[in-house]
Design an enzyme around this catalytic site. Structure first.
Site, mmCIF file in Angstrom:
data_model
loop_
_atom_site.group_PDB
_atom_site.id
_atom_site.type_symbol
_atom_site.label_atom_id
_atom_site.label_comp_id
_atom_site.label_asym_id
_atom_site.label_seq_id
_atom_site.Cartn_x
_atom_site.Cartn_y
_atom_site.Cartn_z
ATOM 1 N N SER A 114 -5.784 25.122 -29.805
ATOM 2 C CA SER A 114 -5.886 25.100 -28.341
ATOM 3 C C SER A 114 -4.526 25.304 -27.673
ATOM 4 O O SER A 114 -3.494 24.904 -28.227
ATOM 5 C CB SER A 114 -6.462 23.748 -27.920
ATOM 6 O OG SER A 114 -6.263 23.544 -26.534
ATOM 7 N N TYR B 280 -6.462 14.856 -27.771
ATOM 8 C CA TYR B 280 -7.140 16.122 -28.091
ATOM 9 C C TYR B 280 -6.111 17.123 -28.624
ATOM 10 O O TYR B 280 -6.292 17.725 -29.684
ATOM 11 C CB TYR B 280 -7.832 16.671 -26.834
ATOM 12 C CG TYR B 280 -8.329 18.087 -27.000
ATOM 13 C CD1 TYR B 280 -9.391 18.368 -27.850
ATOM 14 C CD2 TYR B 280 -7.720 19.152 -26.325
ATOM 15 C CE1 TYR B 280 -9.849 19.669 -28.016
ATOM 16 C CE2 TYR B 280 -8.166 20.446 -26.487
ATOM 17 C CZ TYR B 280 -9.233 20.707 -27.335
ATOM 18 O OH TYR B 280 -9.662 21.989 -27.507
#
Ligand SMILES: NC(=O)c1ccc[n+]([C@@H]2O[C@H](COP(=O)([O-])OP(=O)(O)OC[C@H]3O[C@@H](n4cnc5c(N)ncnc54)[C@H](O)[C@@H]3O)[C@@H](O)[C@H]2O)c1
Length: 337
Positions: free
Chosen positions: A142, A167
């Site tokens: 990401s 995350y």
């Protein structure tokens, strides 16, 4: 014929990838635990599009549309009993790992889910690949690994040692784990750092969906950091082009461990993004200005030269075209016309 495992197949990107691979003639096995992080009906509707009407715990559902070309399994990535059995049943040529607990903001309140799905699950997958001699893994990383870096555009050569959410930390961990397995077992691993993906069948927890939904339902939209944010919004078709290229084509690189940014390469200010939605919906949003949220970053902007050099990646969907495609899908899906 090549058989590919796609994890996260009921998810936004996974669903589109399965569609594309099936269309190109590959045999695809889809896996997803269909969790309720967001509307399960949307996940089931995506599976319905792939010809899966009913799902079974840990056993196969065969596509009514594509027959044996698409099998689906409802399964947890971290299941250390069922996942090894799946790898014994099929001889996978490659794996694309898109299953993960997504969402930056959710990770502030629910950090353990990220450890289970993104770290234990990813490790289980690497082990299954190693023991079954599967040669190639493409997996979702990401843009969030770049944290609040001020150096833009973000390059794969930048230091990414300061994630600002769990995350992001879980995605950075995946890159490290993949690196180790490439080194130890010669497995080819390619990590793709996705930049804010949007488009038809998109995620209800993301800006595009949240804003459209609120505006259509006459609700105020929540704008964080007074709108002083920008994102490298990337249309789903461009993402799928990049994912399939890395999954199916030979790379020019000699290394068996690679990381690529996959974005549009053109950041858009949040307020301009909202304007594009307003213009498509022919209305003005009620805007609720809010402070910056914990775990969020101010800007994202991908340098995509590496992916372009290795795989001729060229994103070509403008924000106007992409927003229009999303809203057309949204209206059709919710039967608004
Ligand atoms: N959409 C984006 O903008 C974006 C940006 C950066 C990274 N990513 C990454 O790309 C991947 C796909 O994202 P998406 O937008 O399609 O998200 P998504 O949430 O729509 O899809 C992920 C799917 O994985 C499944 N899943 C979650 N945990 C699982 C587990 N433990 N076992 C099995 N299945 C599980 C979920 O049910 C879901 O259907 C994710 O890894 C995400 O972190 C997405």
């Amino acid at each position: 014929m090549t058989t590919i495992l796609v994890t996260g197949a009921a998810g936004f990107i996974g669903y589109h990838l399965c569609e594309k691979l099936i269309k190109e003639g590959y045999n695809v096995v889809g896996l997803d635990n269909i969790n309720d992080y967001y509307d399960v009906n949307l996940k089931m509707a995506r599976l319905n599009e792939l010809g899966i009407q009913t799902v079974y715990e840990s056993s196969s559902a065969v596509s009514e549309k594509h027959g044996d070309q698409f099998h689906f399994y409802k399964m947890n990535l971290e299941d250390q009993t069922q996942l090894p059995l799946l790898f014994k049943k099929y001889s996978f040529d490659a794996v694309c790992n898109l299953a993960a607990q997504a969402g930056v903001r959710y990770s502030i309140e629910n950090p353990m889910v990220y450890v289970e799905s993104n770290i234990v699950g990813f490790m289980n997958l690497l082990e299954c690949m190693r023991h079954n001699k599967v040669k190639k893994l493409v997996y979702a990383s990401s843009s969030s690994v770049y944290g609040n870096s001020n150096e833009v555009p973000f390059s794969e050569l930048d230091n990414v040692d300061a994630p600002v959410s769990l995350y992001a930390a879980s995605k950075k961990s995946n890159e490290l784990m993949a690196n180790t397995y490439s080194h130890l077992y010669g497995m080819e691993t390619i990590g793709l750092r996705f930049f804010t993906v949007y488009g038809p069948w998109g995620r209800p927890d993301m800006a595009m969906f949240l804003f459209t939904d609120a505006i259509i339902n006459n609700q105020p939209i929540k704008i964080f950091n007074e709108g002083l944010l920008s994102r490298d919004f990337t249309f789903i078709d461009d993402i799928i082009e990049g994912v399939t290229a890395t999954l199916l084509k030979e790379s020019k690189t000699k290394s068996n461990y690679e990381i690529f940014n996959i974005g549009n390469g053109q950041p858009v200010k949040l307020l301009d993004f909202i304007e594009a939605i307003e213009s498509q919906l022919n209305t003005t949003a009620q805007k609720q200005m809010l402070p910056m949220q914990a775990g969020d970053v101010y800007q994202t902007w991908a340098n995509v030269e590496k992916l372009e050099a290795h795989y001729q990646y060229k994103p070509n969907t403008s924000i106007e075209k992409g927003v229009a495609a999303f809203i057309e899908w949204y209206r059709k899906y919710y039967k608004l016309d």
